[in-house]
Design an enzyme around this catalytic site. Structure first.
Site, PDB file in Angstrom:
ATOM      1  CE1 TYR A   1      -3.654  -1.876   0.209  1.00  0.00           C
ATOM      2  CE2 TYR A   1      -3.921  -2.684   2.352  1.00  0.00           C
ATOM      3  CZ  TYR A   1      -4.355  -2.305   1.985  1.00  0.00           C
ATOM      4  OH  TYR A   1      -5.852  -2.846   1.625  1.00  0.00           O
TER       5      TYR A   1
ATOM      6  CG  ASP B   1      -9.142  -3.365  -4.198  1.00  0.00           C
ATOM      7  OD1 ASP B   1      -8.437  -2.756  -3.516  1.00  0.00           O
ATOM      8  OD2 ASP B   1      -9.161  -5.481  -4.203  1.00  0.00           O
TER       9      ASP B   1
ATOM     10  CG  HIS C   1      -9.815  -5.529  -0.818  1.00  0.00           C
ATOM     11  ND1 HIS C   1      -9.152  -4.406  -1.247  1.00  0.00           N
ATOM     12  CD2 HIS C   1      -9.661  -5.637   0.837  1.00  0.00           C
ATOM     13  CE1 HIS C   1      -7.759  -4.393   0.139  1.00  0.00           C
ATOM     14  NE2 HIS C   1      -8.402  -5.163   0.756  1.00  0.00           N
TER      15      HIS C   1
HETATM   16  C1  FNR Z   1      -7.585  -8.578   3.375  1.00  0.00           C
HETATM   17  N1  FNR Z   1      -7.339  -8.511   1.760  1.00  0.00           N
HETATM   18  C2  FNR Z   1      -6.590  -7.167   1.846  1.00  0.00           C
HETATM   19  N2  FNR Z   1      -5.434  -7.160   0.170  1.00  0.00           N
HETATM   20  C3  FNR Z   1      -4.659  -6.126   0.342  1.00  0.00           C
HETATM   21  O1  FNR Z   1      -4.225  -6.324  -0.991  1.00  0.00           O
HETATM   22  N3  FNR Z   1      -3.773  -6.091   1.729  1.00  0.00           N
HETATM   23  C4  FNR Z   1      -4.496  -6.320   3.003  1.00  0.00           C
HETATM   24  O2  FNR Z   1      -3.726  -6.266   3.520  1.00  0.00           O
HETATM   25  C5  FNR Z   1      -5.600  -6.936   3.249  1.00  0.00           C
HETATM   26  N4  FNR Z   1      -6.340  -6.842   4.347  1.00  0.00           N
HETATM   27  C6  FNR Z   1      -6.999  -7.844   4.341  1.00  0.00           C
HETATM   28  C7  FNR Z   1      -7.457  -7.949   5.462  1.00  0.00           C
HETATM   29  C8  FNR Z   1      -8.502  -9.276   5.787  1.00  0.00           C
HETATM   30  C9  FNR Z   1      -9.186  -9.737   6.816  1.00  0.00           C
HETATM   31  C10 FNR Z   1      -8.737  -9.711   4.394  1.00  0.00           C
HETATM   32  C11 FNR Z   1     -10.416 -10.522   4.546  1.00  0.00           C
HETATM   33  C12 FNR Z   1      -8.950  -9.514   3.892  1.00  0.00           C
HETATM   34  C13 FNR Z   1      -7.864  -8.446   0.737  1.00  0.00           C
HETATM   35  C14 FNR Z   1      -7.843 -10.159   0.595  1.00  0.00           C
HETATM   36  O3  FNR Z   1      -6.154  -9.657  -0.060  1.00  0.00           O
HETATM   37  C15 FNR Z   1      -8.670 -10.429  -0.786  1.00  0.00           C
HETATM   38  O4  FNR Z   1      -8.439  -9.912  -1.682  1.00  0.00           O
HETATM   39  C16 FNR Z   1      -9.707 -11.351   0.210  1.00  0.00           C
HETATM   40  O5  FNR Z   1      -9.716 -11.286   1.471  1.00  0.00           O
HETATM   41  C17 FNR Z   1      -9.944 -12.082  -1.015  1.00  0.00           C
HETATM   42  O6  FNR Z   1     -11.655 -12.843  -0.412  1.00  0.00           O
HETATM   43  P1  FNR Z   1     -11.776 -14.294   0.393  1.00  0.00           P
HETATM   44  O7  FNR Z   1     -11.011 -15.510   0.009  1.00  0.00           O
HETATM   45  O8  FNR Z   1     -11.507 -13.347   2.161  1.00  0.00           O
HETATM   46  O9  FNR Z   1     -13.054 -14.007   0.727  1.00  0.00           O
END
Ligand code: FNR
Length: 376
Positions: free
Chosen positions: A134, A163, A265
């Site tokens: 990020y 995103d 996400h």
């Molecule tokens: C995320 N996701 C996420 N993505 C990212 O690029 N950086 C991040 O720090 C985070 N942090 C994060 C925390 C938590 C608790 C969740 C549930 C998700 C999104 C993650 O990479 C991914 O896109 C989704 O979690 C995919 O969907 P499912 O498998 O949780 O349904």
């Protein structure tokens, strides 16, 4: 309950709910607004039917493939998700240990609860990782992070998440606020410092503090290229237009962007944004050349091995799980993650055999029927 009695990912999630704190549950479970995209991510797979073929010798099947040119045992990977130690002290390193016997790739969140050095310290030889970035408003913080990643050979990519230039509105998370101090102490990135972080708003909003919202095509990729030679993966592509633009950029600048992740996400950013399946179908229709130029990975809503196989049939090269890995960790530390992957890998192999397929390379649109989704 003992881990071996848990037979699917819903049972793992239910077990995790009884183990983790209320705050952890609210943060992991939460998604934007009404959670429409979160639930549709999962249910859309039920609208795609499989087309099994008979008279195929499937005594032995293999899920091995390559990602960015590196060998992996499975197309299933761990999506970057913040704060694994909220679920269990094993943290991100525990996820690495849990998936090690499957040869799966792991993407580490910019807001991981352990440092990248700690996470790869005990990594199995051959295990590959990616670092999710990020971009911070104070660019020098991100530059320092990239310099650290460049020194760790296990990291094979920089995953730039696009995103969430602004945090989604996550009401479950907001209702169960977390003390700011825990977040600051746990973030692997340099989030310490004297900046005054506002209280309230949930874990998501706290972690978001300091993230840049001014990224553009013109400036961002050249800036990253200046600070690392690792391949770049763009995460959070949700339309065929942006997939097309990425492929065009990749062709014009060889060795820069090598993959995209179609993702909303996990429904945590913009609610009613499309699931990756819709974006895959759009790309197939309007700009199929994207699949020849860059690797297309997807995540969101994966609960079953058949979900993974369907995404592969639509052209995805890799399929990520976010919450599933975290729930596994919550249910039983690194062994819970191992159990989660054992279940999913077992389901993928069963699906391949019942489809009449020996390797993931054979998968393609002829093994699915997407009529119900295309009608949506
Ligand atoms: C995320 N996701 C996420 N993505 C990212 O690029 N950086 C991040 O720090 C985070 N942090 C994060 C925390 C938590 C608790 C969740 C549930 C998700 C999104 C993650 O990479 C991914 O896109 C989704 O979690 C995919 O969907 P499912 O498998 O949780 O349904």
């Amino acid at each position: 309950p003992p881990l071996h009695t848990l037979l699917n990912l819903d049972e793992i999630e239910a077990a995790a709910k009884t183990q983790v704190s209320k705050k952890c549950w609210a943060y992991y479970f939460s998604a934007g607004d009404d959670l429409f995209s979160k639930y549709y991510n999962g249910s859309v797979f039920r609208s795609i039917l499989l087309r099994p073929r008979v008279f195929v010798d499937c005594t032995t099947t293999s899920t091995a493939t390559t990602l960015l040119g590196h060998k992996v045992g499975t197309p299933l990977y761990v999506s970057p998700a913040a704060m694994a130690r909220l679920a269990h002290p094993d943290g991100e390193a525990g996820i690495a240990k849990g998936i090690s016997s499957f040869g799966a790739m792991q993407l580490i969140s910019n807001n991981a609860s352990q440092t990248p050095e700690q996470i790869v310290a005990d990594a199995t030889p051959g295990a590959i990782f990616g670092w999710q970035l990020y971009v911070q408003t104070t660019r020098s913080k991100s530059e320092a992070m990239l310099a650290r990643i460049n020194k760790l050979p296990q990291f094979k990519s920089i995953v730039l998440t696009l995103d969430a230039p602004h945090p989604g509105k996550r009401e479950h998370d907001e209702k169960s606020n977390l003390e700011a101090q825990l977040v600051v102490d746990s973030a692997s990135n340099d989030k310490s410092s004297d900046e005054k972080r506002p209280g309230g708003g949930g874990v998501g909003q706290q972690l978001f503090w300091g993230t840049a919202a001014d990224l553009t095509w013109d400036t961002t990729i050249p800036w990253i290229r200046k600070h690392t030679s690792l391949p770049i993966v763009l995460k959070g592509i949700q339309t065929h237009e942006d997939a097309y633009l990425t492929a065009r950029y990749a062709r014009a600048h060889p060795g820069s962007i090598r993959a995209i992740i179609l993702s909303n996400h996990g429904g945590r950013a913009l609610d009613t944004a499309p699931p990756a399946v819709h974006t895959l179908l759009e790309i197939r229709k309007y700009c199929p050349e994207v699949f020849d130029t860059i690797e297309v990975w997807i995540d969101g809503g994966i609960k079953r091995g058949t979900d993974v196989v369907k995404a592969l049939c639509l052209g995805a090269k890799a399929v990520g799980v976010g919450r599933a890995a975290l729930w596994g960790l919550g249910a039983g530390g690194w062994q819970g993650v191992e159990r989660t992957f054992e279940i999913l890998q077992g389901e993928i192999e069963t699906c391949l055999k019942l489809l009449g397929v020996k390797t993931v390379a054979e998968l393609g649109p002829r093994f699915i029927n997407t009529r119900m989704v295309e009608r949506d």
